[in-house]
Design an enzyme around this catalytic site. Structure first.
Site, PDB file in Angstrom:
ATOM      1  N   GLU A   1     -44.500  56.186 -83.737  1.00 53.67           N
ATOM      2  CA  GLU A   1     -45.736  55.409 -83.460  1.00 53.67           C
ATOM      3  C   GLU A   1     -46.808  56.421 -83.052  1.00 53.67           C
ATOM      4  OE1 GLU A   1     -48.539  54.579 -81.619  1.00 53.67           O
ATOM      5  OE2 GLU A   1     -47.664  53.930 -79.671  1.00 53.67           O
TER       6      GLU A   1
ATOM      7  N   LYS B   1     -36.762  63.057 -73.695  1.00 50.09           N
ATOM      8  CA  LYS B   1     -37.590  64.476 -73.714  1.00 50.09           C
ATOM      9  C   LYS B   1     -38.988  63.935 -73.344  1.00 50.09           C
ATOM     10  CE  LYS B   1     -40.044  67.200 -75.194  1.00 50.09           C
ATOM     11  NZ  LYS B   1     -41.455  67.484 -74.377  1.00 50.09           N
TER      12      LYS B   1
ATOM     13  N   GLU C   1     -58.640  60.312 -85.106  1.00 53.09           N
ATOM     14  CA  GLU C   1     -58.104  59.714 -83.666  1.00 53.09           C
ATOM     15  C   GLU C   1     -58.740  60.862 -82.687  1.00 53.09           C
ATOM     16  OE1 GLU C   1     -54.100  59.714 -82.097  1.00 53.09           O
ATOM     17  OE2 GLU C   1     -54.434  57.651 -81.831  1.00 53.09           O
TER      18      GLU C   1
ATOM     19  N   CYS D   1     -53.108  54.902 -77.647  1.00 54.94           N
ATOM     20  CA  CYS D   1     -52.702  54.860 -79.053  1.00 54.94           C
ATOM     21  C   CYS D   1     -53.430  53.685 -79.587  1.00 54.94           C
ATOM     22  CB  CYS D   1     -51.534  54.754 -79.333  1.00 54.94           C
ATOM     23  SG  CYS D   1     -50.174  53.589 -78.252  1.00 54.94           S
TER      24      CYS D   1
HETATM   25  O1  TXE Z   1     -49.216  65.336 -79.101  1.00 50.80           O
HETATM   26  P1  TXE Z   1     -47.867  65.953 -79.526  1.00 50.80           P
HETATM   27  P2  TXE Z   1     -50.024  66.058 -78.313  1.00 50.80           P
HETATM   28  C1  TXE Z   1     -52.309  62.271 -80.545  1.00 50.80           C
HETATM   29  C2  TXE Z   1     -53.802  62.408 -79.910  1.00 50.80           C
HETATM   30  C3  TXE Z   1     -53.743  63.592 -79.461  1.00 50.80           C
HETATM   31  C4  TXE Z   1     -52.853  64.368 -80.288  1.00 50.80           C
HETATM   32  C5  TXE Z   1     -52.340  65.589 -79.739  1.00 50.80           C
HETATM   33  O2  TXE Z   1     -54.654  62.130 -81.030  1.00 50.80           O
HETATM   34  O3  TXE Z   1     -55.017  64.158 -79.353  1.00 50.80           O
HETATM   35  O4  TXE Z   1     -51.971  63.470 -80.472  1.00 50.80           O
HETATM   36  O5  TXE Z   1     -51.563  65.495 -78.426  1.00 50.80           O
HETATM   37  C6  TXE Z   1     -43.564  66.434 -78.061  1.00 50.80           C
HETATM   38  N1  TXE Z   1     -40.788  68.339 -81.955  1.00 50.80           N
HETATM   39  N2  TXE Z   1     -51.259  61.491 -79.471  1.00 50.80           N
HETATM   40  O6  TXE Z   1     -50.429  67.655 -78.586  1.00 50.80           O
HETATM   41  O7  TXE Z   1     -47.840  67.092 -80.034  1.00 50.80           O
HETATM   42  C7  TXE Z   1     -44.305  66.866 -77.078  1.00 50.80           C
HETATM   43  O8  TXE Z   1     -43.758  67.489 -75.964  1.00 50.80           O
HETATM   44  C8  TXE Z   1     -40.643  67.229 -81.153  1.00 50.80           C
HETATM   45  C9  TXE Z   1     -51.421  60.109 -79.777  1.00 50.80           C
HETATM   46  O9  TXE Z   1     -49.838  65.898 -76.974  1.00 50.80           O
HETATM   47  O10 TXE Z   1     -47.768  64.681 -80.727  1.00 50.80           O
HETATM   48  C10 TXE Z   1     -44.705  65.226 -76.346  1.00 50.80           C
HETATM   49  O11 TXE Z   1     -43.380  65.064 -75.711  1.00 50.80           O
HETATM   50  N3  TXE Z   1     -41.321  67.208 -80.245  1.00 50.80           N
HETATM   51  C11 TXE Z   1     -50.356  59.586 -79.083  1.00 50.80           C
HETATM   52  C12 TXE Z   1     -44.844  64.613 -77.585  1.00 50.80           C
HETATM   53  O12 TXE Z   1     -44.252  65.140 -78.840  1.00 50.80           O
HETATM   54  C13 TXE Z   1     -42.434  67.725 -80.131  1.00 50.80           C
HETATM   55  C14 TXE Z   1     -49.887  59.965 -77.930  1.00 50.80           C
HETATM   56  C15 TXE Z   1     -46.323  64.415 -77.991  1.00 50.80           C
HETATM   57  O13 TXE Z   1     -46.912  65.658 -78.472  1.00 50.80           O
HETATM   58  C16 TXE Z   1     -42.840  68.817 -80.848  1.00 50.80           C
HETATM   59  C17 TXE Z   1     -50.110  61.585 -77.575  1.00 50.80           C
HETATM   60  C18 TXE Z   1     -41.842  69.065 -81.979  1.00 50.80           C
HETATM   61  N4  TXE Z   1     -42.109  70.207 -82.613  1.00 50.80           N
HETATM   62  C19 TXE Z   1     -50.859  62.153 -78.530  1.00 50.80           C
HETATM   63  N5  TXE Z   1     -44.026  69.222 -80.500  1.00 50.80           N
HETATM   64  C20 TXE Z   1     -50.099  58.018 -79.187  1.00 50.80           C
HETATM   65  N6  TXE Z   1     -49.493  57.551 -80.502  1.00 50.80           N
HETATM   66  O14 TXE Z   1     -50.221  57.100 -78.592  1.00 50.80           O
HETATM   67  C21 TXE Z   1     -44.408  68.290 -79.553  1.00 50.80           C
HETATM   68  N7  TXE Z   1     -43.387  67.498 -79.214  1.00 50.80           N
END
Ligand code: TXE
Length: 484
Positions: free
Chosen positions: A256, A181, A386, A290
């Site tokens: 992660e 996904k 972050e 990250c």
């Molecule tokens: O993250 P989400 P977002 C952090 C970073 C950023 C913040 C918000 O600080 O500002 O997260 O980003 C999927 N069940 N990182 O809102 O929501 C979503 O579709 C299952 C750090 O984009 O965590 C996407 O594929 N999946 C980071 C993925 O999760 C769900 C990288 C990430 O989205 C879901 C990105 C749910 N209920 C953001 N809700 C890193 N570690 O590098 C969302 N998703």
């Protein structure tokens, strides 16, 4: 409204069981170009129905031809896939640059890394072995490493190709099947990769891709009772939900979740050598990394000198659309721009040591100025959260113990670097700093696919990359034979 790229796949479709299909409920989501903010197309909005179909396809595939392939044959498919990715590196880079907004050179590095993951895991597929265990007289005991089965992969938007490579690559090498996904904000290269995997000879249903919203397709995947392992990269909040869903089905999960990674600069450091790493690690991919280094801890005696050096580098940064291939592009989305701007507002009481010049930029693009704050207390929100934007804070320290306390003083623990010429200090610090990766006199070590990667604390758990990831994608069976 059209995508200005020769896509060889339809982004409004999912790949399920080897077939490109429209989402069951026929939904689409808008696709935006972060460099201009313009809508340039539509992508599939998969839902629970599509996840059900994808999990069924992956379940069937794990008992089919895939189960009978030798590890070496699985490896050969991955090696062929790596070759196909290599042949398309420039196209993949353009697609990613358009979709994510990262400068072309950075997108190209991601495509090259994706090919390297395929090569690494292709070569490693037949080198994962069990053990024989000395035991009681009359017994022969050995262990088998078996795939989990159907693995779920939830990938974010910041490094789609690299994260797919490390996660799907290791899962396929060890004989699992996958439901991927990708993020709603960046799914094009996931679809491109899946199409290349088909061309490389991956049997139908072994890799399925369902784009869609996190709360719909993502939540349906993590809660699905047909999944045997889940791998997630994203925010802490979503990671907690993923782990809760996994707990209900009692399946292992790899998380992660980003970080607040420090670079610690001692008074005996080679500042000229450190300088490019100190700044690049904060602004690469517009800070949406990250392992971004958002905290620079510097010994008080070299604080002012280093600040001047960093400020000069900030002043030289060039910002612009991804295709202009400058130093910094836009953020991924209007939402992310809102988050980062909110943090910049929280820094209103702080001293801005440097801020890059924005110049003339497309009106609707999601740009923010790379900003360096100094005189920041280690408990300030900008030194704790972050930010996921091109924002760094500089924090002075007086001695090693204080540096360790500040470095370890956040909820996170993903990576850290130590800049010093003193070997004994390097070793002490490497032991004391809490992080899954420690770099000495460098930052990131070129991002090698071979190097195990993952967090401590709220940066998550489990390890990706390298051989270590293959242990995570297998389960261990012990066989004890009594033969007298
Ligand atoms: O993250 P989400 P977002 C952090 C970073 C950023 C913040 C918000 O600080 O500002 O997260 O980003 C999927 N069940 N990182 O809102 O929501 C979503 O579709 C299952 C750090 O984009 O965590 C996407 O594929 N999946 C980071 C993925 O999760 C769900 C990288 C990430 O989205 C879901 C990105 C749910 N209920 C953001 N809700 C890193 N570690 O590098 C969302 N998703």
């Amino acid at each position: 409204m059209s995508i200005d790229l020769p896509l060889w796949f339809d982004p409004a479709k999912c790949l399920i069981g080897g077939h490109w299909v429209a989402p069951a409920q026929g939904g689409t989501l808008p696709l935006y170009d972060p460099s201009t903010g313009a809508q340039i197309g539509e992508i599939a909005r998969g839902t629970g129905d599509d996840i059900d179909a994808a999990v069924s396809a992956a379940e069937a595939a794990r008992h089919g031809e895939w189960a009978r392939l030798s590890a070496a044959e699985r490896g050969r498919i991955l090696l062929r896939l790596g070759q196909l990715v290599t042949e398309r590196v420039d196209e993949l880079a353009r697609i990613e640059a358009l979709d994510v907004g990262k400068p072309l050179k950075q997108a190209r590095a991601d495509a090259v890394a994706l090919a390297r993951y395929c090569e690494f895991y292709g070569g490693a597929a037949d080198k994962l072995m069990g053990e024989t265990i000395p035991y009681l007289d009359g017994y022969t005991v050995y262990t088998l490493r078996e795939p989990h089965g159907v693995t779920g992969h939830i990938v974010p938007w910041n490094y789609p190709m690299q994260i797919i490579g490390r996660s799907v690559g290791a899962a396929l090498a060890t004989g699992n099947t996958c439901v991927l996904k990708p993020a709603e904000d960046a799914c094009l290269t996931a679809l491109a990769f899946a199409d290349l995997a088909k061309a490389a000879g991956l049997p139908d249903g072994v890799l399925n891709v369902v784009p869609g919203l996190g709360a719909e397709a993502g939540a349906a995947l993590t809660a699905h009772p047909g999944i045997h392992h889940i791998s997630f990269t994203g925010s802490v909040g979503t990671g907690v939900m993923v782990q809760e869903a996994a707990a209900k089905n009692v399946i292992p999960v790899t998380l992660e979740l980003g970080g607040k990674s420090p670079q610690i600069v001692f008074d005996d450091a080679d500042l000229d050598a450190a300088l490019p790493f100190l700044v690049n690690a904060g602004i690469q991919n517009c800070g949406q990394t990250c392992s971004a280094s958002s905290r620079i801890l510097v010994h008080r005696s070299v604080h002012d000198r280093l600040l001047d050096m960093m400020a000069a580098r900030y002043a030289a940064l060039r910002i612009g659309p991804a295709m202009d291939d400058l130093d910094v592009g836009p953020l991924i989305s209007a939402k992310q721009k809102g988050i980062v701007s909110g943090y910049l507002d929280q820094g209103a009481d702080l001293e801005i040591a440097a801020q890059a010049h924005m110049g003339a930029l497309p009106d609707g693009g999601y740009y923010v100025p790379p900003t360096l704050f100094s005189g920041v207390k280690s408990d300030h929100a900008l030194a704790q959260s972050e930010i996921f934007g091109p924002v760094q804070v500089v924090i002075p320290f007086d001695d090693e113990d204080q540096a360790v306390a500040i470095a370890n003083g956040t909820d996170y623990g993903l990576v850290a670097s130590i800049w010093s010429q003193n070997g004994a200090r390097q070793m002490r610090m490497a032991r004391k700093v809490r992080a899954g990766q420690i770099f000495i006199n460098n930052y990131g070590a070129g991002g090698g696919v071979e190097l195990p990667f993952g967090g401590m604390g709220k940066s998550g758990h489990g390890r990706e990359k390298g051989f270590e990831a293959m242990y995570g994608f297998t389960t261990l069976k012990t066989v004890a034979a009594f033969h007298g």
